[in-house]
Design an enzyme around this catalytic site. Structure first.
Site, short mmCIF file in Angstrom:
data_model
loop_
_atom_site.label_atom_id
_atom_site.label_comp_id
_atom_site.label_asym_id
_atom_site.label_seq_id
_atom_site.Cartn_x
_atom_site.Cartn_y
_atom_site.Cartn_z
N ASP A 67 0.83 -1.20 0.00
CA ASP A 67 0.00 0.00 0.00
C ASP A 67 0.86 1.25 0.00
O ASP A 67 2.09 1.18 0.10
CB ASP A 67 -0.95 -0.02 1.21
CG ASP A 67 -0.26 -0.40 2.51
OD1 ASP A 67 0.99 -0.34 2.57
OD2 ASP A 67 -0.95 -0.73 3.47
N ASP A 138 -7.57 -2.75 14.32
CA ASP A 138 -8.97 -2.93 13.89
C ASP A 138 -9.13 -4.10 12.92
O ASP A 138 -10.19 -4.27 12.32
CB ASP A 138 -9.51 -1.63 13.27
CG ASP A 138 -8.81 -1.25 11.96
OD1 ASP A 138 -7.86 -1.96 11.54
OD2 ASP A 138 -9.20 -0.23 11.36
N HIS A 140 -7.40 -4.63 10.11
CA HIS A 140 -7.08 -4.41 8.69
C HIS A 140 -5.79 -5.14 8.30
O HIS A 140 -4.93 -5.39 9.14
CB HIS A 140 -7.02 -2.92 8.33
CG HIS A 140 -5.85 -2.17 8.88
ND1 HIS A 140 -5.96 -0.90 9.40
CD2 HIS A 140 -4.53 -2.49 8.99
CE1 HIS A 140 -4.77 -0.47 9.78
NE2 HIS A 140 -3.89 -1.42 9.56
N GLU A 145 -9.72 -1.57 5.32
CA GLU A 145 -10.37 -1.25 6.59
C GLU A 145 -11.68 -2.04 6.72
O GLU A 145 -12.20 -2.56 5.72
CB GLU A 145 -10.64 0.26 6.66
CG GLU A 145 -9.37 1.12 6.64
CD GLU A 145 -8.56 1.07 7.94
OE1 GLU A 145 -8.78 0.15 8.75
OE2 GLU A 145 -7.71 1.95 8.14
#
Ligand code: PGA
Length: 258
Positions: A67, A138, A140, A145
């Site tokens: 990313d 979280d 990811h 996400e």
């Protein structure tokens, strides 16, 4: 999924490095999938040491990033291309050359088009031989996400408040300086890697690791899609493993195989 629970991050990084050296060294025209964030830093340190010792090289080999932030300045040290250059590129690092390091274009006027181009590039390279992953608190992986498609391709994603807060430490602790969007390999793209090695350390990752290994496959915890991949190794320290209900069983199985 194989789960290796280690007493320390260092021991997990030792295992990860030895495994990557084996896989990359044994493959014809390997493509190493590289991650950023703090999690793989000890692993990269070991890859550099192996390069210095002459037992490993990324010279002439390709690396693909997961990313990149959208709109970050070209020379910003936290631009992931620059992070990966600092960690891996050069004869004094792992031998990886800049032209064989592939990252999404952070400054493209049309980030969505840049994402599609990057997805094509990954396909053309045949995908990652082995992909290194971290995991967000979280759940990811890369910047996928919660709530996204489990079969997504490389795309532009909006970072959650949680991720931006987690990453503010890389931007002088100033949330306002953290980019709001990223170009991220999609979950479908990541799932095409032939093998995946995911590392997670510390108490802050314990819930995400529990969901990853023992939760239901769900867009709420994007990493759970990895349960559908045939070759995933999860390497954690005891703090990150602290919520696993079947930890003893994973360790028994791990010890039987290693
Ligand atoms: P970290 O980030 O390695 O800095 O904890 C991991 C991630 O967000 O994927």
């Amino acid at each position: 999924m194989q789960v290796g629970i280690f007493q320390t991050q260092e021991a997990a990084a030792d295992y990860a490095a030895a495994h990557i050296i084996d896989v990359v060294g044994g493959a014809t025209d390997p493509v190493l999938g590289v991650a950023t964030g703090s999690t793989p830093l000890k692993l990269y340190e070991r890859l550099r040491a192996a390069h210095a010792a002459g037992t490993f090289t990324l010279a002439g080999k390709k690396a693909i990033a997961l990313d990149e932030y959208v709109g970050i300045a070209d020379d910003h040290p936290e631009r992931y291309r620059n992070v990966l250059r600092t960690e891996l590129v050069g004869e004094d690092k792992t031998g990886l050359t800049d032209e064989l390091l592939f990252t999404p274009d952070s400054s493209a006027p049309d980030p969505q088009a840049a994402a599609a181009r990057y997805d094509e590039q990954i396909r053309a390279l045949g995908g990652a031989t082995i992909q290194i992953l971290g995991i967000g608190s979280d759940g990811h992986i890369a910047f996928n996400e919660p709530g996204g498609s489990l079969v997504s391709r490389t795309h532009v994603d909006v970072l959650t408040a949680q991720t931006r807060t987690d990453n503010a430490r890389f931007f002088d602790g100033d949330l306002a300086k953290v980019p709001t969007e990223s170009i991220s390999q999609g979950l479908g793209t990541i799932m095409e890697a032939k093998e995946i090695i995911l590392l997670a350390f510390g108490e802050g990752k314990a819930r995400a690791v529990k969901e990853l290994v023992e939760g239901a496959v769900s867009a709420k915890w994007p990493a759970t899609v990895l349960q559908m991949h045939p070759k995933v190794t999860v390497l954690v320290d005891e703090a990150a493993a602290s919520q696993l209900e079947l930890a003893d069983f994973y360790t028994e199985r791990w010890n039987a195989r290693h």
